[in-house]
Scaffold this active site. Structure first.
Site, PDB file in Angstrom:
ATOM      1  N   ASP A  45      -0.117   5.180   0.756  1.00  0.00           N
ATOM      2  CA  ASP A  45      -0.357   6.171   1.808  1.00  0.00           C
ATOM      3  C   ASP A  45      -0.513   5.508   3.167  1.00  0.00           C
ATOM      4  O   ASP A  45      -1.186   4.488   3.301  1.00  0.00           O
ATOM      5  CB  ASP A  45      -1.617   6.973   1.492  1.00  0.00           C
ATOM      6  CG  ASP A  45      -1.374   7.942   0.353  1.00  0.00           C
ATOM      7  OD1 ASP A  45      -1.002   7.465  -0.735  1.00  0.00           O
ATOM      8  OD2 ASP A  45      -1.547   9.150   0.545  1.00  0.00           O
TER       9      ASP A  45
ATOM     10  N   ASP B 104       0.870  -1.166   0.000  1.00  0.00           N
ATOM     11  CA  ASP B 104       0.000   0.000   0.000  1.00  0.00           C
ATOM     12  C   ASP B 104       0.913   1.224   0.000  1.00  0.00           C
ATOM     13  O   ASP B 104       2.090   1.129   0.347  1.00  0.00           O
ATOM     14  CB  ASP B 104      -0.893  -0.027   1.245  1.00  0.00           C
ATOM     15  CG  ASP B 104      -1.808   1.179   1.333  1.00  0.00           C
ATOM     16  OD1 ASP B 104      -2.312   1.614   0.285  1.00  0.00           O
ATOM     17  OD2 ASP B 104      -1.997   1.698   2.450  1.00  0.00           O
TER      18      ASP B 104
ATOM     19  N   ASP C   7      -1.787  -0.699   5.784  1.00  0.00           N
ATOM     20  CA  ASP C   7      -2.325  -0.202   7.046  1.00  0.00           C
ATOM     21  C   ASP C   7      -3.838  -0.334   7.140  1.00  0.00           C
ATOM     22  O   ASP C   7      -4.412  -0.164   8.210  1.00  0.00           O
ATOM     23  CB  ASP C   7      -1.976   1.284   7.214  1.00  0.00           C
ATOM     24  CG  ASP C   7      -2.773   2.165   6.266  1.00  0.00           C
ATOM     25  OD1 ASP C   7      -3.557   3.004   6.742  1.00  0.00           O
ATOM     26  OD2 ASP C   7      -2.628   1.999   5.051  1.00  0.00           O
TER      27      ASP C   7
END
Length: 394
Positions: free
Chosen positions: A132, A130, A358
Site C-alpha cells: 500500500d 511494500d 513509503d
C-alpha cells in the site's frame, strides 16, 4: 525534474548504487510477460476502458490493496512454522508427479524454512516491496489524504476506495475462508503446512467440518487449537492448502472467482482508481515486470495487511503473476523487521537485498539489516526507480 533517491545503510559497494539527480529516458525493455499485463497508458487515454476478462488483466487497470484495515479486521495469527523444499524425483516425469501429489505433511518435514525453488540458488538480488502506498494507492484513498494532496474530488476518491475494500473482503470471505481464518492469521502461506496430512480435499466439506477460528465462550479457538488441538490444526492447514490452490488457479484470471456483474464492477473500479491515481499502479508495474524478467532477481512482497486479505488484494489488482504466493509475507503479527529476517534466512546472505517502500517501518527494518532503501513518496520516485533499473543501477 526527477526527485533524487538516497539509499540508506548500504551493504554493497557504493558504486553499484550511485546517487543521481537526472536519468535520461530510455526505451522500456521488451521482456515484459504478455500473458496478463498490457502496456500501461496514461489516465487520459481512451484505452483506459480496456475490457476486464477472466483470462487476463491489463496493467492500465488500477490496483489497490488493503493496509490499514478497520480495527475489528486486524488480528494477529499463529507463530510461523515453515517447510523445507520437497525432495527431487529421479526423473522429470516422477518429479512432476511428486510435486502434484506431495502432501503437506511431507513438505513440512525437515529444516524449518520457507520453501525455495531450484532457481533460488542462482539469485543475485531480492527486491522487497511494500504494497500500500508503494505499488498501489489504497489507504490514502480511504482516508481522503490522497484527494487532499493531489486536488481530487474527496467523495469520488473515498467512494472508490470503499468500493474496492468491499470487494477485497468479499473475495477473502467467500473464497479464502477469512471468516474462519481472521483470528488464525499467518505470516506465510506455508506456516501450518506441517500439520497437513495430505488428505484428498476433492469432496471435503469445509462448511460442516466443525472448524471455528475463534472460541464461542470467551475462549479463543486459535490459541487453544495451537496449544493442543491436533485435529483443529489439521483443519486449519486444510484451509490454507485450499487458499493456495485457489490463488494459483486464479492468479492470472481473478474474474473466474466473480459473477459477471462483479467482474464489470472490478473493471470499472480498477479503471477509475488508476485514473484517479494518475496511473500509479501502472508506473510501479513497469519496475516490477522489469525485475521479473531478470533471471537472477526476484520480487517479494511484505505487507502490513493480514495474509488472507492481502492475497485477495493481489489477485484483484492483477499482481498474481508478479508475486507467486510463496513470495508474499504478512507483517501484521511479527513486524517487518522479523519478516526481513525470515526472508534472509530463506534466500541467504550472499544475495543483495533492496527495500522499496513509503513508510518508516520498512526503512527502519532495512537499516537494521544493512539493506539499501528506496523511498516512494510520489510518481517521480516510481519513474526514477524504473530508470535506475533500466540503467542497471539496481
Amino acid at each position: 525534474s526527477i526527485s533524487q533517491q538516497v539509499f540508506s545503510s548500504f551493504s554493497i559497494p557504493i558504486q553499484e548504487y550511485p546517487t543521481y539527480t537526472v536519468l535520461g529516458q530510455t526505451p522500456f525493455q521488451q521482456c515484459y510477460p504478455s500473458s496478463s499485463f498490457g502496456v500501461t497508458v496514461p489516465p487520459s487515454s481512451t484505452t483506459e476502458s480496456t475490457t476486464l476478462s477472466t483470462a487476463a488483466y491489463q496493467t492500465g487497470k488500477p490496483n489497490t490493496v488493503l493496509t490499514a484495515q478497520t480495527p475489528q479486521r486486524l488480528s494477529s495469527g499463529d507463530p510461523p512454522g515453515s517447510p523445507s523444499p520437497p525432495k527431487a524425483a529421479a526423473s522429470k516425469e516422477l518429479d512432476e508427479q511428486s510435486r502434484k501429489t506431495m502432501t503437506g505433511k511431507n513438505r513440512g518435514k525437515g529444516k524449518k524454512q520457507d520453501a525455495l525453488s531450484v532457481e533460488d540458488s542462482e539469485l543475485e538480488r531480492v527486491f522487497l516491496w511494500d504494497l500500500d502506498e508503494t505499488i498501489i494507492i489504497f489507504h490514502s484513498l480511504l482516508t481522503g489524504t490522497y484527494a487532499q494532496k493531489y486536488g481530487k474530488d474527496p467523495s469520488v476518491v473515498v467512494g472508490s476506495g470503499l468500493a474496492m475494500e468491499e470487494m477485497i473482503f468479499e473475495v477473502a470471505d467467500t473464497h479464502f475462508f477469512f471468516n474462519d481464518l481472521e483470528e488464525c492469521d499467518q505470516v506465510h502461506i506455508e506456516d501450518v503446512v506441517s500439520d497437513d496430512n495430505g488428505q484428498d480435499l476433492s469432496n471435503y466439506s469445509f462448511a460442516t467440518d466443525g472448524f471455528s477460528g475463534s472460541g464461542g465462550s470467551g475462549n479463543h479457538g486459535s490459541i487453544a487449537g495451537v496449544q493442543g488441538g491436533v485435529d483443529w490444526m489439521r483443519k486449519l492447514a486444510f484451509r490454507y492448502r485450499k487458499v493456495r490452490e485457489i490463488y494459483d488457479k486464479y492468479k492470472s484470471s481473478v474474474g473466474g472467482l466473480l459473477s459477471p456483474q462483479r467482474r464489470e464492477t472490478l473493471q470499472s473500479l480498477r479503471a477509475d482508481i488508476e485514473a484517479l491515481t494518475d496511473s500509479w499502479l501502472g508506473t510501479a508495474l513497469k519496475s516490477l515486470l522489469l525485475i521479473q524478467c531478470r533471471k537472477n532477481c526476484v520480487n517479494v512482497l511484505i505487507t502490513t495487511t493480514q495474509l488472507i486479505p492481502a492475497l485477495a488484494k493481489v489477485l484483484l489488482y492483477g499482481l498474481g503473476e508478479v508475486f507467486p504466493i510463496e513470495n508474499i509475507y504478512s507483517a501484521t503479527k511479527i513486524g517487518k523487521e522479523s519478516c526481513f529476517e525470515r526472508i534472509v534466512a530463506r534466500f541467504g546472505k550472499r544475495v543483495t537485498y533492496v527495500v522499496i517502500g513509503d513508510g518508516r517501518d520498512e526503512e527502519i527494518a532495512a537499516k537494521q539489516h544493512n539493506m539499501p532503501f528506496w523511498r516512494i513518496t510520489n510518481h517521480g520516485d516510481l519513474v526514477s526507480l524504473h530508470q535506475a533499473l533500466e540503467l542497471d543501477f539496481l
